[in-house]
Design a protein around this motif. Structure first.
Motif, short mmCIF file in Angstrom:
data_model
loop_
_atom_site.label_atom_id
_atom_site.label_comp_id
_atom_site.label_asym_id
_atom_site.label_seq_id
_atom_site.Cartn_x
_atom_site.Cartn_y
_atom_site.Cartn_z
N ALA A 304 0.77 -1.21 -0.02
CA ALA A 304 -0.01 0.02 0.03
C ALA A 304 0.85 1.34 -0.05
CB ALA A 304 -1.00 -0.11 1.13
N GLU A 305 1.92 1.10 0.86
CA GLU A 305 2.79 2.56 0.84
C GLU A 305 3.22 2.83 -0.51
OE1 GLU A 305 5.74 2.49 3.87
OE2 GLU A 305 4.19 2.99 5.55
N TYR A 306 3.85 1.56 -1.07
CA TYR A 306 4.58 1.50 -2.34
C TYR A 306 3.52 2.64 -3.29
CZ TYR A 306 7.35 0.15 -6.44
OH TYR A 306 8.27 -0.04 -7.57
N MET A 307 2.37 2.18 -3.26
CA MET A 307 1.44 2.90 -4.25
C MET A 307 1.02 4.31 -3.64
SD MET A 307 0.75 0.43 -6.33
CE MET A 307 -0.60 1.38 -7.35
N TYR A 308 0.77 4.62 -2.71
CA TYR A 308 0.35 5.97 -2.24
C TYR A 308 1.42 6.94 -1.93
CZ TYR A 308 0.60 4.93 2.72
OH TYR A 308 0.90 4.69 4.11
N LEU A 309 2.47 6.41 -1.88
CA LEU A 309 3.78 7.30 -1.56
C LEU A 309 4.30 7.50 -2.95
CD1 LEU A 309 5.60 5.89 1.51
CD2 LEU A 309 4.14 8.14 1.31
N GLY A 310 4.43 6.45 -3.81
CA GLY A 310 5.01 6.34 -5.09
C GLY A 310 4.27 7.30 -6.24
N LEU A 311 3.02 7.17 -5.77
CA LEU A 311 2.03 8.07 -6.83
C LEU A 311 2.27 9.59 -6.75
CD1 LEU A 311 -1.02 5.80 -7.04
CD2 LEU A 311 0.42 6.40 -9.02
N ARG A 312 2.91 10.03 -5.60
CA ARG A 312 3.06 11.32 -5.27
C ARG A 312 4.17 12.08 -6.12
NH1 ARG A 312 1.23 14.03 -0.79
NH2 ARG A 312 2.72 15.75 -1.14
N CYS A 313 5.02 11.07 -6.80
CA CYS A 313 5.93 11.51 -7.87
C CYS A 313 5.37 11.42 -9.33
CB CYS A 313 7.11 10.68 -7.72
SG CYS A 313 7.77 10.83 -6.27
N MET A 314 5.65 12.52 -10.02
CA MET A 314 4.97 12.40 -11.32
C MET A 314 5.36 11.23 -12.20
SD MET A 314 3.15 15.33 -11.08
CE MET A 314 2.89 14.76 -9.21
N GLU A 315 6.47 10.71 -12.12
CA GLU A 315 6.84 9.36 -13.00
C GLU A 315 6.00 8.17 -12.65
OE1 GLU A 315 10.98 8.54 -12.24
OE2 GLU A 315 10.54 7.57 -10.34
N GLY A 316 5.32 8.42 -11.25
CA GLY A 316 4.20 7.38 -10.90
C GLY A 316 4.86 6.16 -10.50
N ILE A 317 4.23 5.14 -10.63
CA ILE A 317 4.71 3.61 -10.21
C ILE A 317 5.17 2.66 -11.56
CG2 ILE A 317 3.83 1.41 -9.25
CD1 ILE A 317 3.89 3.61 -7.29
#
Length: 372
Positions: A304-317
């Motif tokens: 879950a963290e991988y998703m909602y933290l990573g999606l803060r960055c414009m390059e995404g997941i």
């Protein structure tokens, strides 16, 4: 590993601030930095002078420390950790607390990046925020930083503050762009419980939602037109000048937080230090650590963290990156959530990456909640 060092002291606490910070006497600051250096030496022994590639001294107002007290902190970092792989060393500064002598000391210690809290170019807005400086004093601070030889500088600005208009916010952005800092952080004011602003604005924010949204769009338009790339929801940088330390938070790199209330993430654990100053100092001076709360992250937590933290960055997941990290396919874990968000126009899938759309950025918290 990244190292965060917390300096909780301010000349005066701003009206909007809910960070762990407060005014403190010179004697109190001296005792705190001795404890802080002791904590870093404690960790140095425990993890064998682990190599750190980023250091971030934040607060509070780190530049409020005297040269002598900051020396104690810098010596603690050098004693506790190896810096042979150090690629970025940031110190946060506020106008009204910076001197040429302090900046020279930072340079000698290897500091490579300065982050300055400006917030607004309007003296009226600065006064309402409870800042201790004027825009002129910010300009003097910025010049001092450049004259000291720093070529990697961040400037913080804030939107949706009391008394702010579209025109005054545009003026703030224009003045910052004219200075050509390497990095700009732009945050919309959040009314936090327990602050003076909460008493004033909890029921009626100082800027209406539509104006707040227009300011948000203005930020992206002006900064991107000036050559700044948006790499995270609230952060813009010249190519190669992204904040490497903060990227660790969003990309789930390991970091150790030292100081009052500091948070850490290491070896699948999140842990946090004691927030009571007397208790923190007592534990360190007794040879103990200051950790008061530990959370072991389950596999579900980490995904879950991988998703909602990573999606803060414009390059995404990265779809491939997710599978390499967890040994499972992204669609097997979050297929329904992603399909829903794509259907709603909140996420887009391209080049093996999933990232927020423009509409998704506007309601990013709603998207993040899908994965919690």
């Amino acid at each position: 590993m990244g190292l965060y060092v917390h300096i909780p002291f301010c000349v005066r606490k701003c009206s909007y601030c809910d960070f762990l910070s407060f005014p403190c006497s010179a004697e109190g600051q001296k005792r705190y930095v001795q404890a802080l250096a002791g904590e870093m030496r404690y960790w140095g022994e425990r993890i064998q002078r682990h190599n750190v590639d980023t250091v971030f001294i934040g607060g509070g107002t780190p530049s409020a420390l005297s040269v002598r007290d900051m020396d104690v902190v810098l010596e603690g970092i050098a004693d506790g950790f190896s810096g042979s792989a150090l690629s970025e060393f940031t110190v946060e500064c506020n106008p009204g607390t910076v001197t040429a002598e302090k900046l020279d000391e930072y340079r000698r210690a290897g500091v490579s990046r300065i982050s300055i809290g400006m917030q607004s170019a309007s003296d009226t807005e600065l006064k309402k925020l409870g800042r201790i400086h004027t825009f002129h004093e910010f300009m003097e601070c910025y010049k001092m930083v450049r004259d000291a030889g720093f070529d990697n500088v961040n400037v913080d600005v804030m939107s949706a503050v009391p008394g702010q208009t579209m025109q005054s916010y545009q003026d703030t952005l224009s003045r910052v762009v004219e200075l050509e800092p390497e990095h700009i952080s732009s945050y919309s004011l959040i009314i936090e419980e327990g602050t003076p602003f909460y008493e004033q604005y909890a029921s009626q924010p100082p800027v209406d939602e539509e104006t707040d949204r227009r300011m948000y769009e203005l930020t992206g338009g002006m900064l991107e037109a000036a050559g700044y790339k948006r790499y995270e929801i609230s952060n813009y940088a010249r190519p190669g000048k992204e904040c490497r330390h903060n990227l660790k938070y969003w990309q789930r790199g390991e970091y150790l937080g030292t100081g009052l209330g500091a948070a850490s993430f290491m070896n699948h654990h999140r842990f946090r230090n004691e927030e009571d100053l007397t208790e923190y100092q007592g534990r360190i001076f007794s040879g103990e650590d200051a950790v008061c709360e530990v959370e072991y992250l389950s596999a579900d937590d980490e995904r879950a963290e991988y998703m909602y933290l990573g999606l803060r960055c414009m390059e995404g997941i990265s779809v491939t990156g997710f599978q390499l990290c967890f040994g499972e396919k992204l669609e097997d874990c979050f297929g329904q959530e992603i399909a829903f968000a794509v259907e709603q126009g909140l996420l887009e899938y391209e080049n093996n990456h999933i990232y927020l759309t423009k509409r998704g950025i506007d309601v990013s918290n709603r998207v993040f909640q899908l994965f919690i």
